[in-house]
Enzyme design. Structure first.
Site, PDB file in Angstrom:
ATOM      1  N   ASP A 159       0.865  -1.175   0.000  1.00  8.68           N
ATOM      2  CA  ASP A 159       0.000   0.000   0.000  1.00  8.68           C
ATOM      3  C   ASP A 159       0.897   1.219   0.000  1.00  8.68           C
ATOM      4  O   ASP A 159       1.768   1.366   0.856  1.00  8.68           O
ATOM      5  CB  ASP A 159      -0.911   0.010   1.235  1.00  8.68           C
ATOM      6  CG  ASP A 159      -1.842   1.205   1.226  1.00  8.68           C
ATOM      7  OD1 ASP A 159      -2.454   1.461   0.168  1.00  8.68           O
ATOM      8  OD2 ASP A 159      -1.958   1.888   2.262  1.00  8.68           O
ATOM      9  N   GLU A 246      -1.466  -1.263  -5.990  1.00  5.38           N
ATOM     10  CA  GLU A 246      -2.664  -0.657  -6.523  1.00  5.38           C
ATOM     11  C   GLU A 246      -2.297   0.150  -7.747  1.00  5.38           C
ATOM     12  O   GLU A 246      -1.269   0.822  -7.767  1.00  5.38           O
ATOM     13  CB  GLU A 246      -3.290   0.279  -5.486  1.00  5.38           C
ATOM     14  CG  GLU A 246      -4.307  -0.385  -4.620  1.00  5.38           C
ATOM     15  CD  GLU A 246      -4.958   0.618  -3.697  1.00  5.38           C
ATOM     16  OE1 GLU A 246      -6.183   0.717  -3.715  1.00  5.38           O
ATOM     17  OE2 GLU A 246      -4.238   1.304  -2.965  1.00  5.38           O
ATOM     18  N   CYS A 299     -12.715  -4.597   5.483  1.00  8.70           N
ATOM     19  CA  CYS A 299     -12.061  -5.267   6.605  1.00  8.70           C
ATOM     20  C   CYS A 299     -11.333  -6.500   6.067  1.00  8.70           C
ATOM     21  O   CYS A 299     -11.939  -7.350   5.423  1.00  8.70           O
ATOM     22  CB  CYS A 299     -13.102  -5.677   7.641  1.00  8.70           C
ATOM     23  SG  CYS A 299     -12.450  -6.785   8.905  1.00  8.70           S
ATOM     24  N   CYS A 302     -12.941  -9.894   7.842  1.00  6.39           N
ATOM     25  CA  CYS A 302     -14.251 -10.474   7.522  1.00  6.39           C
ATOM     26  C   CYS A 302     -14.835  -9.937   6.212  1.00  6.39           C
ATOM     27  O   CYS A 302     -15.944 -10.308   5.832  1.00  6.39           O
ATOM     28  CB  CYS A 302     -15.233 -10.212   8.660  1.00  6.39           C
ATOM     29  SG  CYS A 302     -15.753  -8.491   8.755  1.00  6.39           S
ATOM     30  N   CYS A 318     -13.615  -2.573  12.944  1.00  6.26           N
ATOM     31  CA  CYS A 318     -14.646  -3.127  12.075  1.00  6.26           C
ATOM     32  C   CYS A 318     -15.930  -3.338  12.876  1.00  6.26           C
ATOM     33  O   CYS A 318     -15.926  -4.022  13.895  1.00  6.26           O
ATOM     34  CB  CYS A 318     -14.170  -4.450  11.471  1.00  6.26           C
ATOM     35  SG  CYS A 318     -15.462  -5.305  10.550  1.00  6.26           S
ATOM     36  N   CYS A 321     -16.887  -7.467  12.780  1.00  3.82           N
ATOM     37  CA  CYS A 321     -16.167  -8.511  13.509  1.00  3.82           C
ATOM     38  C   CYS A 321     -15.342  -7.954  14.671  1.00  3.82           C
ATOM     39  O   CYS A 321     -14.750  -8.713  15.433  1.00  3.82           O
ATOM     40  CB  CYS A 321     -15.256  -9.313  12.576  1.00  3.82           C
ATOM     41  SG  CYS A 321     -13.811  -8.403  11.996  1.00  3.82           S
ATOM     42  N   ASP A 328      -3.365   1.596   6.882  1.00  5.11           N
ATOM     43  CA  ASP A 328      -2.481   1.203   5.785  1.00  5.11           C
ATOM     44  C   ASP A 328      -2.148  -0.294   5.827  1.00  5.11           C
ATOM     45  O   ASP A 328      -2.017  -0.944   4.790  1.00  5.11           O
ATOM     46  CB  ASP A 328      -1.197   2.031   5.822  1.00  5.11           C
ATOM     47  CG  ASP A 328      -1.483   3.513   5.624  1.00  5.11           C
ATOM     48  OD1 ASP A 328      -2.466   3.830   4.931  1.00  5.11           O
ATOM     49  OD2 ASP A 328      -0.739   4.339   6.179  1.00  5.11           O
TER      50      ASP A 328
HETATM   51 ZN    ZN Z   1     -14.329  -7.253  10.077  1.00  3.09          ZN
END
Ligand code: ZN
Length: 380
Positions: A159, A246, A299, A302, A318, A321, A328
């Site tokens: 990243d 990316e 996330c 999950c 998150c 979860c 980053d």
């Molecule tokens: Zn999550």
């Protein structure tokens, strides 16, 4: 170099004028056909003094510049200034001799050769920097084939950031690499010398001297930046066979003024290019994932996707979860996973699945796109 620059500008202008009249540009062959005519005319007869292949190389580079523009990889070709970097290119018939390089028509040019290569010397490009230094870059054909199969594949996701230059995740651990901020270090020095230059009278000797001092600071910044990018990309490529990044739209992001200076300074585009060719040399693979892939707001545990994630949020939890994420680090994990997913879609198995990678030839990989058009920097 003077002749090459003149011909570049003349040919570029000719393309522009032809386009205005006919709606079409000029091919390389058509441009090269103009050269003999110019050499016969009295005003431009001095072109004869220049080695003809140097001018033909210029034509080739101009048509490449147009192609890069039409493929949206680069800006429209620009006219070359006498005050900028100068260069000329010999496509063949050069030789490395004792303490120098021998080029057609000019003869032996004294040079310190940093290292020697086995293989055939192809293109020699000679450049003169605005500070008055001369460099020759030598292209050799070593007849080495690109390594075909890589075993025991390690995959790293990267990243690219601003606070840190980049964050990598290799499946086991994350590493952060600080941003060196080359420009910032030299900013005061540069501003002082630029102010001095502005006070000098145009055309004066002291102005030329001041211009060189400014150019020298720029050169130092760009050398420091390249050194950093070379060392970091070397380290990452040595440790991995597949690197996932990316597909960033640097141009679009630079339009955001708050970020512009910092982004131009970090040199992401150059970094990705360095990664690409170093990976290609060892038969590795660069995977560029789509820039609309929501790497920051998904996330990595999950796959829950946040609807908004502004740039100033560095850490988040998150809601699905409960995993606490460093922004980053989470993005690097997602980028790596997405790269592996894309490779498996293409039938390329990676170490993560206990397989191996058979790259299909470096930069021409269908996974690699060039940065185009725009994206708001806040969304991804
Ligand atoms: Zn999550």
């Amino acid at each position: 170099m003077g002749s090459a620059r003149w011909w570049w500008n003349y040919a570029l202008n000719l393309c522009n004028e032809t386009y205005k009249e006919t709606g079409k540009g000029l091919s390389r062959v058509a441009l090269n056909k103009v050269l003999p005519k110019l050499k016969k005319e009295e005003e431009t007869a001095w072109l004869k003094e220049c080695y003809s292949q140097v001018l033909q190389s210029t034509t080739l580079n101009l048509t490449k510049a147009f192609k890069n523009f039409f493929d949206k990889r680069a800006k429209y070709p620009r006219f070359k200034s006498y005050h900028g970097k100068q260069s000329c290119q010999y496509p063949q018939n050069c030789e490395v001799v004792d303490k120098g390089v021998k080029v057609p028509q000019v003869g032996v040019i004294k040079a310190s050769i940093h290292r020697l290569f086995e293989g055939q010397l192809k293109t020699v490009t000679i450049t003169k920097t605005p500070t008055g230094k001369y460099y020759a870059s030598l292209l050799f054909d070593t007849e080495q084939e690109t390594p075909e199969v890589v075993q025991r594949v390690k995959v790293t996701g990267i990243d690219l950031g601003l606070k840190d230059f980049c964050i990598t995740y290799n499946g086991e651990k994350t590493s952060k690499y600080a941003n060196p901020r080359h420009l910032k270090k030299h900013e005061k020095n540069l501003a002082r010398k630029q102010a001095k230059l502005a006070r000098k009278k145009k055309g004066s000797f002291s102005r030329e001297k001041a211009r060189k001092l400014v150019a020298r600071v720029h050169e130092r910044i760009s050398n420091a930046r390249q050194d950093f990018l070379h060392k970091l990309s070397r380290k990452i490529v040595d440790d991995n066979q597949v690197v996932v990044v990316e597909n960033l739209n640097v141009k679009g992001m630079v339009r955001n003024h708050n970020l512009a200076k910092a982004i131009s300074d970090v040199g992401w585009g150059m970094f990705v290019n360095f990664l690409a060719y170093k990976l290609e040399q060892k038969g590795g693979l660069l995977v560029e994932i789509d820039r609309f892939f929501p790497s920051s707001k998904t996330c990595s545990n999950c796959l829950y996707q946040m609807s908004e994630m502004s740039l100033d949020i560095r850490e988040w939890t998150c809601p699905s979860c409960g995993t606490h994420h460093d922004r980053d680090e989470n993005a690097a994990k997602n980028i790596r996973a997405e790269g592996i997913r894309q490779l498996s879609v293409l039938g390329t198995r990676t170490a993560a699945e206990g397989g191996e990678v058979r790259p299909k030839g470096g930069r021409k990989s269908i996974l690699r796109h060039s940065p185009v058009s725009s994206e708001a920097p806040t969304s991804a």
